[in-house]
Write a protein that holds these residues in place. Structure first.
Motif, PDB file in Angstrom:
ATOM      1  N   LEU A   1      -8.188 -29.597  30.184  1.00 46.59           N
ATOM      2  CA  LEU A   1      -8.765 -29.729  28.840  1.00 46.59           C
ATOM      3  C   LEU A   1      -9.968 -28.813  28.665  1.00 46.59           C
ATOM      4  O   LEU A   1     -10.144 -28.209  27.601  1.00 46.59           O
ATOM      5  N   GLY A   2     -10.777 -28.708  29.701  1.00 50.18           N
ATOM      6  CA  GLY A   2     -11.933 -27.816  29.636  1.00 50.18           C
ATOM      7  C   GLY A   2     -11.509 -26.365  29.454  1.00 50.18           C
ATOM      8  O   GLY A   2     -12.088 -25.631  28.650  1.00 50.18           O
ATOM      9  N   GLU A   3     -10.475 -25.957  30.186  1.00 56.25           N
ATOM     10  CA  GLU A   3      -9.974 -24.583  30.052  1.00 56.25           C
ATOM     11  C   GLU A   3      -9.378 -24.356  28.665  1.00 56.25           C
ATOM     12  O   GLU A   3      -9.574 -23.292  28.071  1.00 56.25           O
ATOM     13  N   THR A   4      -8.663 -25.349  28.147  1.00 56.14           N
ATOM     14  CA  THR A   4      -8.082 -25.239  26.801  1.00 56.14           C
ATOM     15  C   THR A   4      -9.181 -25.118  25.763  1.00 56.14           C
ATOM     16  O   THR A   4      -9.086 -24.297  24.837  1.00 56.14           O
ATOM     17  N   ASP A   5     -10.240 -25.902  25.914  1.00 56.77           N
ATOM     18  CA  ASP A   5     -11.373 -25.823  24.983  1.00 56.77           C
ATOM     19  C   ASP A   5     -11.987 -24.430  24.982  1.00 56.77           C
ATOM     20  O   ASP A   5     -12.351 -23.903  23.927  1.00 56.77           O
ATOM     21  N   GLU A   6     -12.101 -23.825  26.164  1.00 60.29           N
ATOM     22  CA  GLU A   6     -12.667 -22.471  26.257  1.00 60.29           C
ATOM     23  C   GLU A   6     -11.783 -21.454  25.546  1.00 60.29           C
ATOM     24  O   GLU A   6     -12.284 -20.576  24.836  1.00 60.29           O
ATOM     25  N   VAL A   7     -10.465 -21.577  25.702  1.00 62.10           N
ATOM     26  CA  VAL A   7      -9.527 -20.659  25.050  1.00 62.10           C
ATOM     27  C   VAL A   7      -9.617 -20.808  23.536  1.00 62.10           C
ATOM     28  O   VAL A   7      -9.666 -19.818  22.791  1.00 62.10           O
ATOM     29  N   ILE A   8      -9.661 -22.040  23.066  1.00 58.15           N
ATOM     30  CA  ILE A   8      -9.743 -22.294  21.625  1.00 58.15           C
ATOM     31  C   ILE A   8     -11.058 -21.760  21.068  1.00 58.15           C
ATOM     32  O   ILE A   8     -11.090 -21.111  20.018  1.00 58.15           O
ATOM     33  N   ALA A   9     -12.166 -22.004  21.782  1.00 57.39           N
ATOM     34  CA  ALA A   9     -13.469 -21.518  21.328  1.00 57.39           C
ATOM     35  C   ALA A   9     -13.468 -19.991  21.246  1.00 57.39           C
ATOM     36  O   ALA A   9     -13.984 -19.411  20.272  1.00 57.39           O
ATOM     37  N   ALA A  10     -12.872 -19.320  22.227  1.00 57.35           N
ATOM     38  CA  ALA A  10     -12.807 -17.850  22.211  1.00 57.35           C
ATOM     39  C   ALA A  10     -11.953 -17.372  21.040  1.00 57.35           C
ATOM     40  O   ALA A  10     -12.302 -16.400  20.359  1.00 57.35           O
TER      41      ALA A  10
END
Length: 80
Positions: free
Chosen positions: A60-69
């Motif tokens: 989930l943390g990695e997904t959040d980073e991708v979405i934020a980028a």
């Protein structure tokens, strides 16, 4: 859970004082043992899920980073 178990044990010890005469000490011991088994079961379940929950949190943390980028690129014009 360890803290809960310790608090539970202390509370039952306090209840046991003076209840021998009332004949409820055996009932209190039975209730305590029942809850002890439930706590042990819950601790086992939590322990068995720990690795899986950590993996989900990482994903989930990695997904959040991708979405934020992605959102940053859209907000910044997408580099066009």
């Amino acid at each position: 859970m360890g803290q809960v178990r310790a608090e539970f044990a202390a509370a039952h010890e306090e209840l046991a004082v003076g209840t021998e005469v009332l004949g409820v000490a055996a009932v209190l011991r039975t209730v305590r043992m029942s809850w002890e088994r439930r706590i042990e079961t819950a601790m086992g379940e939590c322990g068995s899920l720990a690795g899986q929950l950590r993996a989900v949190a990482k994903d989930l943390g990695e997904t959040d980073e991708v979405i934020a980028a992605s959102l940053a690129r859209v907000a910044g014009g997408g580099g066009r």
